[in-house]
Design a protein around this motif. Structure first.
Motif, mmCIF file in Angstrom:
data_model
loop_
_atom_site.group_PDB
_atom_site.id
_atom_site.type_symbol
_atom_site.label_atom_id
_atom_site.label_comp_id
_atom_site.label_asym_id
_atom_site.label_seq_id
_atom_site.Cartn_x
_atom_site.Cartn_y
_atom_site.Cartn_z
ATOM 1 N N ALA A 111 2.180 15.779 -7.357
ATOM 2 C CA ALA A 111 2.463 14.715 -6.400
ATOM 3 C C ALA A 111 1.294 14.528 -5.438
ATOM 4 C CB ALA A 111 3.739 15.036 -5.631
ATOM 5 N N GLY A 112 0.674 15.644 -5.023
ATOM 6 C CA GLY A 112 -0.477 15.553 -4.123
ATOM 7 C C GLY A 112 -1.642 14.822 -4.773
ATOM 8 N N LEU A 113 -1.907 15.175 -6.043
ATOM 9 C CA LEU A 113 -2.964 14.470 -6.763
ATOM 10 C C LEU A 113 -2.622 12.995 -6.932
ATOM 11 C CD1 LEU A 113 -3.791 17.111 -9.546
ATOM 12 C CD2 LEU A 113 -5.163 16.549 -7.516
ATOM 13 N N GLY A 114 -1.327 12.730 -7.159
ATOM 14 C CA GLY A 114 -0.902 11.332 -7.286
ATOM 15 C C GLY A 114 -1.117 10.551 -6.000
ATOM 16 N N VAL A 115 -0.821 11.194 -4.860
ATOM 17 C CA VAL A 115 -1.024 10.533 -3.564
ATOM 18 C C VAL A 115 -2.509 10.245 -3.341
ATOM 19 C CG1 VAL A 115 -0.906 10.866 -1.067
ATOM 20 C CG2 VAL A 115 1.067 11.435 -2.500
ATOM 21 N N VAL A 165 0.832 -1.205 0.000
ATOM 22 C CA VAL A 165 0.000 0.000 0.000
ATOM 23 C C VAL A 165 0.870 1.259 0.000
ATOM 24 C CG1 VAL A 165 -1.623 1.352 1.373
ATOM 25 C CG2 VAL A 165 -2.009 -1.090 1.040
ATOM 26 N N VAL A 166 1.871 1.290 0.876
ATOM 27 C CA VAL A 166 2.780 2.448 0.909
ATOM 28 C C VAL A 166 3.495 2.596 -0.426
ATOM 29 C CG1 VAL A 166 4.855 3.406 1.974
ATOM 30 C CG2 VAL A 166 3.076 2.377 3.401
ATOM 31 N N GLY A 167 3.901 1.466 -1.005
ATOM 32 C CA GLY A 167 4.570 1.505 -2.307
ATOM 33 C C GLY A 167 3.669 2.068 -3.390
ATOM 34 N N LEU A 168 2.392 1.682 -3.381
ATOM 35 C CA LEU A 168 1.454 2.214 -4.366
ATOM 36 C C LEU A 168 1.304 3.722 -4.237
ATOM 37 C CD1 LEU A 168 -1.448 -0.428 -4.401
ATOM 38 C CD2 LEU A 168 -0.016 0.248 -6.349
ATOM 39 N N ILE A 169 1.147 4.194 -3.006
ATOM 40 C CA ILE A 169 0.954 5.632 -2.794
ATOM 41 C C ILE A 169 2.197 6.416 -3.226
ATOM 42 C CG2 ILE A 169 0.616 7.407 -1.035
ATOM 43 C CD1 ILE A 169 -1.077 5.388 0.507
ATOM 44 N N ILE A 170 3.379 5.932 -2.851
ATOM 45 C CA ILE A 170 4.629 6.606 -3.239
ATOM 46 C C ILE A 170 4.803 6.576 -4.759
ATOM 47 C CG2 ILE A 170 7.143 6.491 -3.114
ATOM 48 C CD1 ILE A 170 6.857 5.500 -0.260
ATOM 49 N N ALA A 171 4.493 5.414 -5.366
ATOM 50 C CA ALA A 171 4.667 5.282 -6.817
ATOM 51 C C ALA A 171 3.774 6.255 -7.572
ATOM 52 C CB ALA A 171 4.363 3.848 -7.241
ATOM 53 N N PHE A 172 2.499 6.345 -7.186
ATOM 54 C CA PHE A 172 1.595 7.263 -7.874
ATOM 55 C C PHE A 172 1.974 8.716 -7.606
ATOM 56 C CE2 PHE A 172 -1.192 3.589 -8.386
ATOM 57 C CZ PHE A 172 -1.693 3.813 -9.656
#
Length: 425
Positions: free
Chosen positions: A355-359, A315-322
């Motif tokens: 980056a915020g939108l990605g998160v 989950v953390v990896g997904l959030i950081i990646a996006f």
């Protein structure tokens, strides 16, 4: 896998003397099924979850193959949805009546206290009491839902073409569960084995496979052995509290209490597994067929812990990646003609916004994935462990069991859905 017994006459094999539980589930198929059904559930604001759970149950049931023959789930999403609507109406009416009764108690019986000189304190105490009373008043619905949920799943499950079933006795279970809950509460949990055994016996004694009835045998006092780690954990917690209070050693006492808390969690899991093993070993079908389980509490805990760690990392990896991906897109879209401080500030602000939108987007994706991850890495493996370690003893009489009439339930397991009880899948 099916083990066969001795030959019955020359050259003719008899029915198998026992059947081993087998759980065959492909993680990739289960993951994609859970993922797209979870995504549809979010897109439809939760409406699709009835069909999603139905699809998951069909896949999970078909993966359970005692003796090589798979289970079959015959429930439908539509009946679950309609059952939920029926249950929702009943719960709303019940809650409305409950609120009127609590208001009458609070403002009629305690009206003088609330308007007295200490009205603020008394009002707070009364409201806390009424809130606690409202919570207790919901318990009957929860117990009712638990019985109905199991009855629905039994009625929608087949094995070797024969239906499982359960008697319509939810009201009897509800008032018994309330009494046992009161006994558990006043005994500070010491009567947990009594509650576990009696409620399971009530359900089991009303379960059927075809025209054969299940029976729960054994003694509730035998379950105290499964509570040993909870008793040890409580002793460790009391020791830690004593060290802090009498020895004034906060660090040492706190460490001991943390150890006791972790031990208590292990104790709860140990009790669940060991009580399941005991109750399974003392279940009888048609007075002849028996069951055994070699489930391991250590294995269940390891599956859960590893699953939680893996899910957290993913989950953390997904959030950081996006977040990184959207930030890079924002950087690429900003151009390379950088002149002056204002231009740099504009670029940094754009990257930050991207980056915020990605998160945010990554969090939504992670929310969908969490449900699939929990099923694939925690729920299904734990269920698989229970199934793989289960064994049906003296299986020959299974060949003599016949079909029974279907069991129609108007509300399906709608109460369980509305109150979020009734187990996984």
């Amino acid at each position: 896998m099916t083990d066969t017994s001795t030959l019955q006459g020359e050259g003719a094999a008899s029915a198998p003397t026992h059947l081993n539980g087998v759980f065959l589930s492909e993680k990739s198929k289960l993951f994609w099924l859970a993922l797209w059904t979870g995504a549809l559930t979010i897109v439809t604001f939760g409406i699709y979850r009835f069909w999603a759970r139905t699809r998951l149950r069909r896949y999970i049931w078909s993966s359970i193959k005692p003796g090589g023959d798979s289970f079959e789930y015959t429930g439908t999403g539509l009946e679950k949805f309609l059952g939920f609507l029926i249950a929702l109406v009943v719960i709303m009416v019940y809650s409305g009546i409950l609120q009127v009764v609590l208001d009458f108690i609070g403002y009629s019986l305690f009206g003088e206290v609330i308007s007295g000189p200490n009205s603020s304190m008394d009002d707070a105490v009364i409201h806390i009491g009424l809130t606690f009373g409202a919570g207790l008043a919901i318990l009957p619905l929860i117990f009712f839902a638990q019985y109905r949920a199991r009855r629905y799943m039994m009625s929608r499950t087949r094995w070797r073409g024969l239906r499982f079933a359960m008697d319509a006795a939810a009201l009897g279970y509800t008032w018994r569960a309330m009494l046992y809950f009161a006994a558990w509460f006043v005994s500070f949990g010491l009567l947990t084995p009594l509650v576990t055994f009696r409620l399971e016996k009530y359900m089991t004694d009303r379960m059927w496979y075809g025209d054969a009835r299940f029976e729960q045998t054994g003694q509730w006092t035998a379950l105290y052995a499964a509570m040993k780690h909870q008793f040890i954990a409580v002793a460790v917690l009391l020791l830690g509290a004593a060290i802090i209070y009498f020895g004034q050693a906060v660090a040492l006492g706190g460490t001991v209490m943390i150890a006791g808390g972790l031990w208590l969690i292990f104790g709860f899991v140990y009790y669940q597994v060991e009580s399941f093993k005991y109750l399974t070993a003392h279940k009888v079908l048609d007075g002849k067929v028996h069951f055994t389980s070699n489930a391991s509490s250590a294995r269940v805990i390891s599956i859960f812990v590893l699953g939680v760690v893996l899910i957290a990392v993913l989950v953390v990896g997904l959030i950081i990646a996006f977040g990184t991906l959207f930030g890079l897109f924002a950087l690429a879209g900003s151009g390379h003609d950088v002149t002056g401080v204002d231009r740099w500030a504009e670029i940094i602000a754009g990257i930050g916004l991207g980056a915020g939108l990605g998160v945010i987007f990554g969090s939504l994706v992670a929310l969908v994935c969490i449900g699939a991850f929990v099923i694939v890495f925690i729920s299904a493996p734990i269920l698989g462990h229970y199934v793989d370690t289960l064994r049906v003893e003296n299986a020959e009489p299974l060949e003599q069991i016949h079909q029974r009439a279907g069991d129609n339930m108007v509300d399906a397991d709608g109460f369980a859905d509305a109150l979020d009880v009734g187990g996984a899948f």
